[in-house]
Design an enzyme around this catalytic site. Structure first.
Site, PDB file in Angstrom:
ATOM      1  CE  LYS A  22       1.593   7.343  -3.611  1.00  0.00           C
ATOM      2  NZ  LYS A  22       2.914   7.870  -3.206  1.00  0.00           N
ATOM      3  CG  ASN A  23       0.683   9.056   0.367  1.00  0.00           C
ATOM      4  OD1 ASN A  23       1.591   8.584  -0.325  1.00  0.00           O
ATOM      5  ND2 ASN A  23       0.061  10.180   0.036  1.00  0.00           N
ATOM      6  CB  CYS A 117      16.684  15.507  -1.290  1.00  0.00           C
ATOM      7  SG  CYS A 117      16.434  16.213   0.338  1.00  0.00           S
ATOM      8  NE  ARG A 122       8.894  16.724  -1.443  1.00  0.00           N
ATOM      9  CZ  ARG A 122       8.415  15.799  -2.268  1.00  0.00           C
ATOM     10  NH1 ARG A 122       9.226  14.949  -2.843  1.00  0.00           N
ATOM     11  NH2 ARG A 122       7.143  15.723  -2.513  1.00  0.00           N
ATOM     12  CG  ASP A 306      -0.721  14.367  -2.316  1.00  0.00           C
ATOM     13  OD1 ASP A 306       0.169  15.098  -2.777  1.00  0.00           O
ATOM     14  OD2 ASP A 306      -0.480  13.340  -1.651  1.00  0.00           O
ATOM     15  NE  ARG A 398       6.007   7.479  -7.723  1.00  0.00           N
ATOM     16  CZ  ARG A 398       5.859   8.698  -7.199  1.00  0.00           C
ATOM     17  NH1 ARG A 398       5.691   9.739  -7.976  1.00  0.00           N
ATOM     18  NH2 ARG A 398       5.906   8.868  -5.895  1.00  0.00           N
TER      19      ARG A 398
END
Length: 419
Positions: A22-23, A117, A122, A306, A398
């Site tokens: 995914k990333n 945010c 972040r 993660d 997700r």
């Protein structure tokens, strides 16, 4: 709203295929905005975040076709909108990744600030500062980053903190900037390398991806290519931990062992027998209960944040006392409160979770609070006595493709309840 029902106690055994990362898929899909011709992206995972990205690009006018194997044909040429609305960005922070390529290719981009945010917590500020150093005019108003540039130019960019999405955004912008861009203190994650490899397949000139200094020589145009997304190292690690907590034997196939050194070292430390091949990893606990481990999260090649929640679940049922210190994100121990409801003996001291393992957990209704927390609750459910119900599993959708089918293939008692 969907829920997962897990009947604990089964020892997992078998093979599990690993999906695309995914990333890596999300920035690679954003990078298609840089191309002057269609792009074919393969091994894309079928996930909610990917669907959101496809919808985001589609609203801009990008034409996308998807076949039954989740191979995407992306044609950016019909683009007509240069904005990413809050409606979509609030559901997926990675939407910020369209900022750099849209600005570099089309000279303008209006991208909503990610929800919650305030340009600071972040490091969205690092994206903005980097693009400004490359010549962009940027204002932040009405909750949007509004960026304009005739053409970006190369610059020396020293990132205050290591940021994966910041590195990726600036890397994509630099690919079409005039001259040389130097990105220092760059993120070294495999997903950054995968994006760089994708950009180079399109004609970009990049050196140093995978190190803390990336050099980009800007080119005039980038062309569409065919690119295959690398396997998901976090999904791989999650299924290996599932094998470890249940005392089982699990082989992850279609993966990359070289991207999981820190995770595999900790699994061996907990007592697992690990064997690897070119594209597979096998974990065998030989029926034993894992031993508790101590770890500290850090940017790659350190232990990935993660995977922190999954190892929190492992320590909860391991022999001995283990400590896990989270250094990357604040407030990332929401899953601990839910595990405590299942009988886990975990104490939080600042950014450290101290666990004294118990032989087994007790089933309870629990609620997922974020993507990786939801995965850790699934792991806890696998070793709990009785039936565990996990609410809010849209988080897990997700980042994990068909998790109930894959765990079911390994022998887990797990099913999705709809409604």
């Amino acid at each position: 709203m969907d829920r997962l029902l897990i009947s604990g106690g089964a020892r997992l055994n078998g093979h599990v295929p690993i999906s695309g990362a995914k990333n890596a898929a999300l920035p690679i899909l954003a990078s298609t905005l840089l191309a002057d011709s269609p792009m074919r992206v393969c091994n894309v995972p079928h996930l909610r975040d990917v669907t959101t990205t496809i919808e985001l690009l589609g609203r801009m006018g990008v034409e996308i076709t998807v076949d039954e194997r989740m191979q995407l044909e992306v044609d950016p040429r019909p683009i007509r909108e240069f904005a990413a609305s809050y409606e979509l960005v609030k559901t997926m922070r990675a939407s910020i990744l369209v900022l750099g390529p849209m600005l570099a290719r089309y000279g303008r981009a209006d991208v909503s600030l990610p929800g919650g945010c305030a340009i600071g917590a972040r490091p969205v500020n690092l994206h903005v500062a980097g693009l400004q150093a490359m010549g962009a005019d940027i204002v932040i108003e009405d909750g949007y980053i509004k960026a304009r540039a005739d053409r970006l130019h190369g610059a020396r960019l020293v990132l205050d903190t290591v940021t994966v999405t910041g590195t990726e955004n600036l890397l994509m912008a630099a690919a079409l900037a005039r001259g040389e861009t130097l990105i220092e203190n760059a993120a070294r994650e495999p997903e950054v390398v995968d994006l760089a490899d994708c950009l180079m397949s399109m004609g970009a000139q990049i050196e140093g991806a995978g190190t803390d200094t990336i050099t980009v020589q800007g080119v005039e145009t980038l062309s569409g290519s065919r690119y295959r997304v690398l396997p998901d190292r976090i999904e791989t690690g999650t299924y290996l931990v599932a094998g470890a907590v249940t005392g089982g034997k699990v082989r992850a196939t279609g993966t990359r062992p070289d991207n999981l050194d820190a995770v595999l070292a900790k699994l061996e430390e907990c007592g697992a027998k690990i064997t690897t091949g070119e594209d597979w990893i096998e974990l065998d606990m030989e029926g034993r209960r894992p031993a508790a481990v101590n770890l500290r999260t850090a940017p790659y090649p350190g232990f990935p944040t993660d995977m922190q929640a999954q190892f929190t679940a492992l320590n909860a049922i391991a022999e001995g006392v283990g400590t896990i210190t989270e250094t990357v994100f604040e407030n990332r121990f929401m899953h601990v409160l839910e595990m405590q409801r299942m009988g886990a003996d975990i104490k939080l001291e600042g950014n450290t979770a101290i666990s004294e393992g118990v032989p087994s957990l007790m089933a309870a209704p629990v609620m997922a609070t974020d993507l990786r927390a939801s995965a850790s609750l699934v792991l806890a459910g696998l070793v709990a006595e009785g039936d565990t119900v996990i609410e809010r599993i849209y988080h897990i959708d997700r980042g994990y493709e068909q998790i109930e089918e894959k765990l079911g293939q390994l022998g887990a008692g797990i099913r999705r309840i709809t409604g």
